[in-house]
Design a protein around this motif. Structure first.
Motif, PDB file in Angstrom:
ATOM      1  N   LEU A 183      39.135  37.469  38.772  1.00  0.00           N
ATOM      2  CA  LEU A 183      39.580  36.086  38.360  1.00  0.00           C
ATOM      3  C   LEU A 183      38.845  36.267  36.934  1.00  0.00           C
ATOM      4  N   PHE A 184      37.803  35.786  36.760  1.00  0.00           N
ATOM      5  CA  PHE A 184      36.676  35.948  35.149  1.00  0.00           C
ATOM      6  C   PHE A 184      37.050  36.964  34.699  1.00  0.00           C
ATOM      7  N   TYR A 185      36.886  38.209  35.158  1.00  0.00           N
ATOM      8  CA  TYR A 185      36.447  38.832  35.324  1.00  0.00           C
ATOM      9  C   TYR A 185      37.881  40.090  33.781  1.00  0.00           C
ATOM     10  N   TYR A 186      39.210  39.967  34.915  1.00  0.00           N
ATOM     11  CA  TYR A 186      40.015  39.719  33.915  1.00  0.00           C
ATOM     12  C   TYR A 186      40.554  38.770  33.114  1.00  0.00           C
ATOM     13  N   MET A 187      40.136  37.809  32.831  1.00  0.00           N
ATOM     14  CA  MET A 187      40.409  36.592  31.735  1.00  0.00           C
ATOM     15  C   MET A 187      39.930  37.436  30.915  1.00  0.00           C
ATOM     16  N   LEU A 188      38.512  37.466  31.585  1.00  0.00           N
ATOM     17  CA  LEU A 188      37.902  37.627  29.821  1.00  0.00           C
ATOM     18  C   LEU A 188      37.854  38.758  29.382  1.00  0.00           C
ATOM     19  N   THR A 189      38.128  39.929  30.349  1.00  0.00           N
ATOM     20  CA  THR A 189      38.103  41.003  29.494  1.00  0.00           C
ATOM     21  C   THR A 189      39.787  41.775  29.198  1.00  0.00           C
ATOM     22  N   GLU A 190      41.044  40.907  29.938  1.00  0.00           N
ATOM     23  CA  GLU A 190      42.493  41.341  29.634  1.00  0.00           C
ATOM     24  C   GLU A 190      43.210  40.613  29.020  1.00  0.00           C
ATOM     25  N   ILE A 191      43.155  39.369  29.954  1.00  0.00           N
ATOM     26  CA  ILE A 191      44.442  38.307  29.355  1.00  0.00           C
ATOM     27  C   ILE A 191      43.466  37.668  27.886  1.00  0.00           C
ATOM     28  N   LEU A 192      42.535  37.338  28.162  1.00  0.00           N
ATOM     29  CA  LEU A 192      41.699  36.530  26.500  1.00  0.00           C
ATOM     30  C   LEU A 192      41.710  37.250  25.367  1.00  0.00           C
TER      31      LEU A 192
END
Length: 118
Positions: free
Chosen positions: A84-93
């Motif tokens: 979740l944190f990985y995709y939040m920082l690299t994709e969603i944000l």
């Protein structure tokens, strides 16, 4: 999902575990549907770009074909919270920032040399 995880941590229950799996499946389906709709719109928009534009073919390939890489794995960190944190920082944000920055695009210019691909 966090509430489901907390409940499962306190009281392991098969019904709640099934509800959690269904919840993840529904969220994943809705996300895939959103990517399909907006990715399709982006693909169609890129096809309308002028043929002479730099990077047009590269972006069309990136948007249209790279989604079918069968060797790709979405589980990068072997833990749901870390993923979740990985995709939040690299994709969603970054995607959210791009959408915020590009929320008002300049008006279209009609060019005599512009010919959409049919």
């Amino acid at each position: 999902m966090i509430c489901i995880w907390i409940y499962l941590w306190i009281n392991d229950n098969e019904v709640v575990e099934s509800i959690g799996k269904i919840f993840v499946a529904v969220v994943s389906f809705v996300a895939a549907l959103g990517f399909l709709i907006y990715g399709g719109r982006l693909f169609v928009m890129l096809r309308r770009f002028p043929i002479e534009s730099k990077g047009r073919q590269k972006k069309l390939h990136e948007v249209g074909l790279s989604a079918f890489d069968s060797s790709a794995s979405l589980d990068v960190l072997d833990h749901p919270i870390l993923n979740l944190f990985y995709y939040m920082l690299t994709e969603i944000l970054p995607s959210g920032l791009i959408l915020y920055i590009l929320r008002k695009l300049p008006p279209r210019r009609i060019s005599a040399q512009y010919h959409p691909i049919r």
